[in-house]
Design a protein around this motif. Sequence first.
Motif, PDB file in Angstrom:
ATOM      1  N   UNK A  21       0.980  -1.318   0.229  1.00  7.85           N
ATOM      2  CA  UNK A  21      -0.232   0.199  -0.737  1.00  7.85           C
ATOM      3  C   UNK A  21       0.951   1.488   0.286  1.00  7.85           C
ATOM      4  N   UNK A  22       0.479   1.911  -0.867  1.00  9.42           N
ATOM      5  CA  UNK A  22       1.309   3.717  -1.063  1.00  9.42           C
ATOM      6  C   UNK A  22       2.814   3.487  -1.417  1.00  9.42           C
ATOM      7  N   UNK A  23       3.095   2.093  -1.735  1.00 13.20           N
ATOM      8  CA  UNK A  23       4.450   2.018  -2.384  1.00 13.20           C
ATOM      9  C   UNK A  23       4.782   2.911  -3.912  1.00 13.20           C
ATOM     10  N   UNK A  24       5.627   2.902  -4.255  1.00 16.03           N
ATOM     11  CA  UNK A  24       5.844   3.369  -5.656  1.00 16.03           C
ATOM     12  C   UNK A  24       6.826   3.220  -5.881  1.00 16.03           C
ATOM     13  N   UNK A  25       6.724   1.874  -5.172  1.00 18.91           N
ATOM     14  CA  UNK A  25       8.549   1.691  -6.257  1.00 18.91           C
ATOM     15  C   UNK A  25      10.080   2.641  -6.142  1.00 18.91           C
ATOM     16  N   UNK A  26      10.396   2.883  -4.804  1.00 14.21           N
ATOM     17  CA  UNK A  26      10.855   4.120  -4.488  1.00 14.21           C
ATOM     18  C   UNK A  26      12.439   3.119  -4.477  1.00 14.21           C
ATOM     19  N   UNK A  27      13.728   4.333  -4.845  1.00 15.63           N
ATOM     20  CA  UNK A  27      15.064   3.435  -5.024  1.00 15.63           C
ATOM     21  C   UNK A  27      14.732   3.555  -3.705  1.00 15.63           C
ATOM     22  N   UNK A  28      14.462   4.215  -2.483  1.00 13.99           N
ATOM     23  CA  UNK A  28      15.289   3.043  -1.399  1.00 13.99           C
ATOM     24  C   UNK A  28      15.260   1.864  -0.753  1.00 13.99           C
ATOM     25  N   UNK A  29      14.281   1.514  -1.674  1.00 14.92           N
ATOM     26  CA  UNK A  29      13.044   0.187  -0.950  1.00 14.92           C
ATOM     27  C   UNK A  29      14.027  -1.347  -1.170  1.00 14.92           C
ATOM     28  N   UNK A  30      14.350  -1.935  -0.314  1.00 11.32           N
ATOM     29  CA  UNK A  30      14.226  -3.911  -1.086  1.00 11.32           C
ATOM     30  C   UNK A  30      14.022  -4.204  -2.424  1.00 11.32           C
ATOM     31  N   UNK A  31      13.228  -4.223  -2.039  1.00 13.70           N
ATOM     32  CA  UNK A  31      12.267  -4.616  -2.783  1.00 13.70           C
ATOM     33  C   UNK A  31      13.092  -4.295  -4.498  1.00 13.70           C
ATOM     34  N   UNK A  32      13.359  -2.931  -4.345  1.00  8.32           N
ATOM     35  CA  UNK A  32      13.590  -2.434  -6.158  1.00  8.32           C
ATOM     36  C   UNK A  32      15.221  -2.743  -5.829  1.00  8.32           C
ATOM     37  N   UNK A  33      15.915  -2.336  -5.028  1.00  5.86           N
ATOM     38  CA  UNK A  33      17.698  -3.329  -4.642  1.00  5.86           C
ATOM     39  C   UNK A  33      17.315  -4.559  -5.511  1.00  5.86           C
ATOM     40  N   UNK A  34      16.645  -5.420  -4.759  1.00  7.70           N
ATOM     41  CA  UNK A  34      16.431  -6.883  -4.998  1.00  7.70           C
ATOM     42  C   UNK A  34      16.190  -6.691  -6.375  1.00  7.70           C
ATOM     43  N   UNK A  35      15.188  -6.590  -7.055  1.00 13.56           N
ATOM     44  CA  UNK A  35      14.645  -6.684  -8.487  1.00 13.56           C
ATOM     45  C   UNK A  35      16.237  -5.929  -9.829  1.00 13.56           C
ATOM     46  N   UNK A  44      15.178 -13.034 -14.562  1.00 10.21           N
ATOM     47  CA  UNK A  44      13.582 -12.068 -15.021  1.00 10.21           C
ATOM     48  C   UNK A  44      13.270 -12.033 -14.573  1.00 10.21           C
ATOM     49  N   UNK A  45      13.076 -10.859 -13.899  1.00 15.92           N
ATOM     50  CA  UNK A  45      12.492 -10.126 -12.668  1.00 15.92           C
ATOM     51  C   UNK A  45      11.491  -9.431 -13.157  1.00 15.92           C
ATOM     52  N   UNK A  46      10.450  -9.118 -13.053  1.00 11.19           N
ATOM     53  CA  UNK A  46       9.425  -8.418 -13.596  1.00 11.19           C
ATOM     54  C   UNK A  46       8.382  -7.789 -11.612  1.00 11.19           C
ATOM     55  N   UNK A  47       8.637  -6.273 -11.990  1.00 12.13           N
ATOM     56  CA  UNK A  47       8.809  -5.498 -10.321  1.00 12.13           C
ATOM     57  C   UNK A  47       7.966  -4.386 -10.984  1.00 12.13           C
ATOM     58  N   UNK A  48       6.062  -4.539 -11.032  1.00 16.17           N
ATOM     59  CA  UNK A  48       5.228  -3.975 -11.523  1.00 16.17           C
ATOM     60  C   UNK A  48       5.028  -2.667 -10.700  1.00 16.17           C
TER      61      UNK A  48
END
Length: 221
Positions: A21-35, A44-48
């Motif tokens: 929720x309210x996540x717009x994929x900021x570059x500082x998030x671990x999911x962004x780093x992980x992707x 192959x990575x999908x991070x929509x």
Amino acid sequence: MTETPPTSTRAPRAFLVLHGWQNHRPVGHWQYWLADRLADLGHEVVYPQLPEADDPDLERWLAELDALLGELAGRRVTVVCHSLACLLWLHAVARDDVLAGPVDRVLLVAPPSPEVALEHPEIAEFAPPPLTPERVAAAAATTRVVGTDNDPYCPQGAAAAYAVPLSLPVDVLPGEAHLNPDSGYGPWPSMLDWCLAVSPDGYGQRAVEARSAQRADASGT
């Protein structure tokens, strides 16, 4: 150093990374780093960006998940969920029209409690549906929960709210709050190690550790 799979088992895999929720994929998030790290390693990575992250609609998110999984059909798929995406996954598991078949692995990181979801009108419909351990087990070869003991979005803890009733393995990271950038979770080497584990035994038993418990190369390089 992050573990490198043996050459014979280094075939690319598919990773679906789902935000909350309210996540717009900021570059500082671990999911962004992980992707980024997984893609750099040839996977192959999908991070929509899921639609209307500030005011999400459950049916739209389920339709998006269904479409994304359809595009990844035939691959060894690992689904990495954070926060509200964990509840999205549980709704998909409860439906008969979203998951065409089991995925390889699912990681549910910092799932909000049902009570907290119901307290927020924007996400109340995401409050998890009734599920049995058998239903969850049939959706993935391995499903694991990662939570903390002081997550404001899951006061009773993810172990009590999800892992115990659904018979899932759980890693409880003390004092790490919601496992987001506010908690210091940008680079997360242990998360990358879990994703890269090769064998079912390796990732079925491997724990995800807190950043504070990790080696000095916390940048993941």
